[in-house]
Design a protein around this motif. Structure first.
Motif, PDB file in Angstrom:
ATOM      1  N   GLY A 111      -3.005   6.094 -10.440  1.00 23.72           N
ATOM      2  CA  GLY A 111      -2.648   5.023 -11.355  1.00 23.72           C
ATOM      3  C   GLY A 111      -2.651   3.647 -10.725  1.00 23.72           C
ATOM      4  N   GLY A 112      -3.373   3.486  -9.617  1.00 22.74           N
ATOM      5  CA  GLY A 112      -3.432   2.198  -8.936  1.00 22.74           C
ATOM      6  C   GLY A 112      -2.487   2.075  -7.761  1.00 22.74           C
ATOM      7  N   ALA A 113      -1.764   3.154  -7.428  1.00 22.63           N
ATOM      8  CA  ALA A 113      -0.770   3.081  -6.358  1.00 22.63           C
ATOM      9  C   ALA A 113      -1.369   3.152  -4.966  1.00 22.63           C
ATOM     10  N   SER A 114      -2.600   3.621  -4.829  1.00 26.25           N
ATOM     11  CA  SER A 114      -3.203   3.765  -3.502  1.00 26.25           C
ATOM     12  C   SER A 114      -4.647   3.287  -3.543  1.00 26.25           C
ATOM     13  N   GLY A 115      -5.227   3.173  -2.368  1.00 26.25           N
ATOM     14  CA  GLY A 115      -6.620   2.757  -2.267  1.00 26.25           C
ATOM     15  C   GLY A 115      -6.780   1.250  -2.274  1.00 26.25           C
ATOM     16  N   ARG A 116      -6.706   0.647  -1.095  1.00 25.51           N
ATOM     17  CA  ARG A 116      -6.863  -0.803  -0.960  1.00 25.51           C
ATOM     18  C   ARG A 116      -8.073  -1.101  -0.071  1.00 25.51           C
ATOM     19  N   VAL A 117      -8.740  -2.191  -0.339  1.00 22.56           N
ATOM     20  CA  VAL A 117      -9.893  -2.575   0.466  1.00 22.56           C
ATOM     21  C   VAL A 117      -9.452  -2.860   1.901  1.00 22.56           C
ATOM     22  N   ALA A 137     -20.082 -12.231  -6.302  1.00 18.69           N
ATOM     23  CA  ALA A 137     -19.925 -11.254  -7.379  1.00 18.69           C
ATOM     24  C   ALA A 137     -18.726 -10.362  -7.074  1.00 18.69           C
ATOM     25  N   TRP A 138     -18.268  -9.659  -8.099  1.00 17.25           N
ATOM     26  CA  TRP A 138     -17.166  -8.720  -7.908  1.00 17.25           C
ATOM     27  C   TRP A 138     -17.604  -7.613  -6.949  1.00 17.25           C
ATOM     28  N   ASP A 139     -16.723  -7.273  -6.024  1.00 20.88           N
ATOM     29  CA  ASP A 139     -16.966  -6.146  -5.123  1.00 20.88           C
ATOM     30  C   ASP A 139     -16.526  -4.878  -5.843  1.00 20.88           C
ATOM     31  N   THR A 140     -17.480  -4.050  -6.238  1.00 17.34           N
ATOM     32  CA  THR A 140     -17.163  -2.893  -7.085  1.00 17.34           C
ATOM     33  C   THR A 140     -17.091  -1.571  -6.333  1.00 17.34           C
ATOM     34  N   ASP A 141     -17.554  -1.530  -5.094  1.00 16.93           N
ATOM     35  CA  ASP A 141     -17.522  -0.265  -4.355  1.00 16.93           C
ATOM     36  C   ASP A 141     -17.234  -0.510  -2.878  1.00 16.93           C
ATOM     37  N   PRO A 142     -16.061  -1.092  -2.561  1.00 18.99           N
ATOM     38  CA  PRO A 142     -15.746  -1.400  -1.169  1.00 18.99           C
ATOM     39  C   PRO A 142     -15.166  -0.176  -0.451  1.00 18.99           C
ATOM     40  N   PRO A 143     -15.142  -0.191   0.877  1.00 16.03           N
ATOM     41  CA  PRO A 143     -14.438   0.872   1.614  1.00 16.03           C
ATOM     42  C   PRO A 143     -12.932   0.721   1.432  1.00 16.03           C
ATOM     43  N   LEU A 144     -12.249   1.828   1.179  1.00 19.16           N
ATOM     44  CA  LEU A 144     -10.814   1.805   0.924  1.00 19.16           C
ATOM     45  C   LEU A 144     -10.048   2.438   2.083  1.00 19.16           C
ATOM     46  N   ASP A 145      -8.756   2.116   2.155  1.00 21.47           N
ATOM     47  CA  ASP A 145      -7.939   2.607   3.267  1.00 21.47           C
ATOM     48  C   ASP A 145      -7.294   3.959   3.000  1.00 21.47           C
ATOM     49  N   ALA A 146      -7.601   4.574   1.859  1.00 20.25           N
ATOM     50  CA  ALA A 146      -7.030   5.886   1.548  1.00 20.25           C
ATOM     51  C   ALA A 146      -8.051   6.689   0.753  1.00 20.25           C
ATOM     52  N   PRO A 147      -8.134   8.001   0.996  1.00 20.34           N
ATOM     53  CA  PRO A 147      -9.073   8.828   0.233  1.00 20.34           C
ATOM     54  C   PRO A 147      -8.608   9.002  -1.203  1.00 20.34           C
ATOM     55  N   GLU A 148      -9.535   9.355  -2.078  1.00 23.36           N
ATOM     56  CA  GLU A 148      -9.167   9.613  -3.467  1.00 23.36           C
ATOM     57  C   GLU A 148      -8.283  10.849  -3.561  1.00 23.36           C
ATOM     58  N   ALA A 149      -7.348  10.807  -4.493  1.00 21.18           N
ATOM     59  CA  ALA A 149      -6.437  11.935  -4.691  1.00 21.18           C
ATOM     60  C   ALA A 149      -7.097  13.005  -5.551  1.00 21.18           C
ATOM     61  N   PHE A 150      -6.774  14.278  -5.263  1.00 19.49           N
ATOM     62  CA  PHE A 150      -7.187  15.382  -6.127  1.00 19.49           C
ATOM     63  C   PHE A 150      -6.093  15.518  -7.176  1.00 19.49           C
TER      64      PHE A 150
END
Length: 261
Positions: A111-117, A137-150
């Motif tokens: 819900g937006g709580a994790s995953g920061r550029v 332009a908007w950065d739409t696919d940057p590297p994030l500091d946390a993996p996606e949650a299952f």
């Protein structure tokens, strides 16, 4: 926010003649408290009425998704116009956009709580922007500091926190407690819960255990659906647009814009 200081990017930005600020939808008292508690190397500014964000929207330079207020309001604070989802904006002195990114809340980032550029990526893109003469332009696919949650596993963790009776959110405390430690503590509970069902299958008639398991699944289905609604999930390309309400939230009551000081 703390990642920018730990990575040394704050010093690099200042050495290049720039400045850095954190803008929060919290009132200034809590923004200042966070600045002191987290030992931020830059100023945190409270914008509970979204005046700064409103100025960015008016010039079409930047916008944010707005999250649900219910969770934090149950703890300690009021957000009259909603909670900012994370975002980053870099500008030159003449307001040319060097970098911009905003977090689109999904189940994969809780819900937006994790995953920061990552700070290093942001600084690299800012330097690229300085070499250009147009808005970035908007950065739409940057590297994030946390993996996606299952997502199913995260929902299972919420049920484990409520001892498998009902899902229970992990508290948002203002102490030194680490939410990640509380989440990690759910793993033994999940293992024990699965082991208990396995033992039942070994010791009891399989048909009865299957009926009990099916009954449990039916009983928790409404709670699972409620969790799916409460944690915002905005698929790519769908409404609401940035600056609108996240899915599953109620629009805030109108609040008059406060005069600038």
């Amino acid at each position: 926010m703390r990642g920018f200081g730990k990575s040394g990017v704050v010093e690099e930005i200042r050495a290049a003649g720039g400045g850095i600020f954190a803008v929060s939808s919290e009132p200034q008292s809590l923004a200042s408290e966070a600045q002191d508690t987290w030992e931020l190397e830059y100023q945190a500014v409270g914008d509970p009425h979204h005046e700064i964000l409103g100025d960015c929207r008016e010039t079409d330079r930047f916008d944010l998704y707005i999250g649900d207020t219910a969770v934090l309001e149950r703890h300690w604070s009021s957000h009259p116009n909603g909670i900012f989802q994370a975002g980053i904006l870099a500008l030159t002195e003449d307001h040319r956009v060097l970098y911009r990114w905003h977090c689109r809340p999904t189940h994969q980032n809780r819900g937006g709580a994790s995953g920061r550029v990552t700070a290093s990526h942001v600084w690299s893109r800012i330097r690229d922007g300085l070499a250009s003469d147009t808005d970035a332009a908007w950065d739409t696919d940057p590297p994030l500091d946390a993996p996606e949650a299952f997502w199913p596993y995260f929902v299972a963790q919420l049920f484990a926190h409520g001892w498998f009776i009902k899902p229970k959110r992990f508290p948002l405390g203002r102490s030194d407690d680490k939410p990640t430690a509380r989440v990690s503590a759910m793993k033994p509970r999940l293992i024990g819960f699965a082991a208990a069902w396995a033992i039942c299958f070994v010791l009891l008639p399989a048909r009865r255990v299957l009926l009990a398991l099916a009954g449990y699944a039916v009983a928790i289905t409404p709670a699972v659906r409620r969790v799916n609604r409460e944690f915002s999930h905005i698929p790519a390309g769908s409404t609401p647009e940035p600056g609108g309400r996240s899915l599953g939230t109620e629009p805030p009551k109108p609040h008059p814009r406060q005069p600038s000081r």
